[in-house]
Design an enzyme around this catalytic site. Structure first.
Site, PDB file in Angstrom:
ATOM      1  N   GLU A 304       0.815  -1.217   0.000  1.00 15.15           N
ATOM      2  CA  GLU A 304       0.000   0.000   0.000  1.00 15.15           C
ATOM      3  C   GLU A 304       0.849   1.268   0.000  1.00 15.15           C
ATOM      4  O   GLU A 304       0.594   2.185  -0.771  1.00 15.15           O
ATOM      5  CB  GLU A 304      -0.939   0.005   1.218  1.00 15.15           C
ATOM      6  CG  GLU A 304      -2.118  -0.974   1.105  1.00 15.15           C
ATOM      7  CD  GLU A 304      -3.108  -0.561   0.016  1.00 15.15           C
ATOM      8  OE1 GLU A 304      -3.063   0.597  -0.444  1.00 15.15           O
ATOM      9  OE2 GLU A 304      -3.929  -1.409  -0.390  1.00 15.15           O
ATOM     10  N   SER A 305       1.827   1.324   0.887  1.00 14.26           N
ATOM     11  CA  SER A 305       2.490   2.614   1.109  1.00 14.26           C
ATOM     12  C   SER A 305       4.006   2.527   1.201  1.00 14.26           C
ATOM     13  O   SER A 305       4.647   3.542   1.490  1.00 14.26           O
ATOM     14  CB  SER A 305       1.979   3.200   2.429  1.00 14.26           C
ATOM     15  OG  SER A 305       2.434   2.389   3.501  1.00 14.26           O
TER      16      SER A 305
END
Ligand code: GLU
Length: 473
Positions: A304-305
């Site tokens: 995700e990040s």
């Protein structure tokens, strides 16, 4: 006269021995003995005990025969076959290619996989184009391997000048290790062996494919009649193929390795060292709160990040777990860039998605499908499952779903679905990446020395699986 009788008795006994039938032996003894070698593609010790593609396949045969499985680890390929020669195992299941030399010594099963041979080099070094282009680059192979036989054949026919070094090692990890640290320039090995380990050697890449497919088979202990066991194995393989279970098993063990680029693997390996130590404690804590495997949560957060709590995307999702505003609100997250809140919100959301899937989707497919929902939403996941079914696939299987998900990008297909266009291919890559990260974290997080009996891990567990290469964890 007495000695004559003794001789007769001996001859009868001998005949009796030769008549020993492996299948009878297995059924009478209640135990199937399989010799294998330890490698990430065959058999290794996981968190919950022995695992690996060959191990699972052998387990299926044992179940089919209604007996217990005893897996005998051998240290090298040569040892696998000499164990078998001495009839210390009923069969060998060790990622073994079918070769003429081996077929002359042993009966074998029908193939259960087709795998190409690759030559691996280190990027930045000279990359040979084919076998004629090796020059004086040092090439390593596993001693006793099918690839060694290929090289011998080439040397005897078209390339008398061909040179290589054969290593008597347990598995191809050692070959890759040599190329990685410059002790050799090239390694020749099975494509799946490289693919599955590539993430641990981000600087290595395929120089070329040999262009010949090798069939993987099981070999049976010598001695007649062994045909009954052979027939049972063939029958099992055929059934597994027809029912799609063989593909499923391959996907479980090798499927995740295909998606990630070399660059991606490299960055991940570095991030494990540089970023993860900062977040591991928090990820473990949240995973424990939500009864998730922390390595799965870490893999999702990375996808995700890249473990960046400030991450933000043009579409408005933010934070470590990249939550949208409505999802954050629903999950009780007031500040999306607070990493603890974000991890909690993401973990809760993921669990909710997984729980809401139809009850008859088994694990681990269930987890992969919940990830699709996390990425593109439940509506599109539902469309993809309907489409999969319509196309003749099984909507309970991730292996099938990932084949049809990309069709949601094509007008002729999404026209017919309830929720329309979705970035299906991206969702497939998303899940495959997470599976890949997850599996690397699992390898790195293995128990180093236990359990001992019946398997001595120190002796045969490859270094890479002991988690010593990326020690940051
Ligand atoms: N499939 C190979 C063989 O049968 C072993 C694996 C490898 O060398 O990559 O010898």
């Amino acid at each position: 006269m007495r000695s004559y009788l003794a001789l007769l008795l001996f001859a009868l006994l001998l005949a009796g021995c030769q008549q020993r039938d492996s299948l009878r032996d297995i059924l009478d003894g209640g135990e199937l003995v399989v010799v294998s070698r330890s490698s990430p593609t065959t058999f290794y010790l996981g968190r919950e005990g022995p695992t690996g593609f060959e191990y699972d396949l052998a387990q299926l045969l044992a179940e089919d025969l209604g007996v217990e499985l005893r897996l005998e680890p051998a240290f090298t390929l040569t040892e696998v076959l000499s164990h078998l020669e001495r009839r210390e195992a009923h069969l060998a299941a060790a990622g073994l290619s079918l070769t003429a030399e081996r077929a002359a010594r042993f009966h074998h099963s029908v193939p259960y996989a087709e795998i190409s041979t690759q030559v691996i080099y280190r990027t930045g070094q000279r990359r040979p184009a084919d076998m004629d282009d090796l020059g004086d680059l040092r090439l390593v192979v596993l001693a006793g391997s099918s690839h060694e036989q290929t090289l011998e054949r080439l040397q005897a026919s078209t390339q008398p000048g061909l040179r290589w070094q054969s290593l008597a090692e347990a598995d191809s990890t050692e070959l890759l290790e040599r190329v990685e640290n410059g002790e050799a320039e090239l390694a020749m090995l099975d494509a799946n062996e490289f693919r599955i380990q590539q993430a641990l050697y981000p600087r290595l890449a395929v120089a070329f494919d040999l262009g010949e497919i090798q069939e993987m088979v099981w070999y049976m202990a010598p001695g007649e009649p062994g045909a009954a066991l052979q027939a049972r194995v063939n029958d099992l393989f055929q059934r597994l193929r027809e029912e799609g279970r063989l593909e499923l098993l391959k996907d479980r063990h090798f499927g995740h390795a295909s998606a990630l680029s070399r660059i991606g693997s490299h960055t991940f390996a570095r991030s494990i060292r540089t970023q993860l130590p900062e977040w591991r404690g928090m990820i473990r804590q949240v995973a424990a709160e939500y009864q998730l495997d922390w390595r799965l949560l870490a893999a999702i957060a990375y996808q995700e990040s890249h473990w960046d709590p400030e991450a933000t995307s043009p579409t408005g999702v933010r934070g470590m777990m990249m939550l949208t505003t409505p999802t954050a609100e629903e999950m009780g997250v007031s500040n999306r860039t607070d990493p603890l809140q974000s991890l909690r919100g993401g973990a809760r959301y993921f669990k909710q998605l997984r729980r809401r899937l139809p009850g008859d989707i088994p694990e681990p497919d269930r987890t992969w499908m919940a990830l699709v929902a996390y990425n593109i939403g439940r509506a599109h996941l539902s469309d993809a499952r309907v489409l999969t079914e319509r196309m003749g696939g099984d909507p309970h299987r991730w292996a099938d779903l990932m084949e049809y998900l990309p069709l949601l990008q094509k007008r002729e297909y999404y026209r017919t679905t309830k929720y329309g266009f979705a970035r299906g291919l991206e969702a497939v890559n998303y899940v495959q990446n997470i599976r890949h990260y997850y599996s690397i974290l699992q390898w790195q997080d293995q128990p180093a020395e236990k359990p001992s009996p019946p398997l001595d891990t120190r002796e045969f567990l490859p270094e890479v699986l002991r988690g010593v290469r990326l020690q940051a964890l």
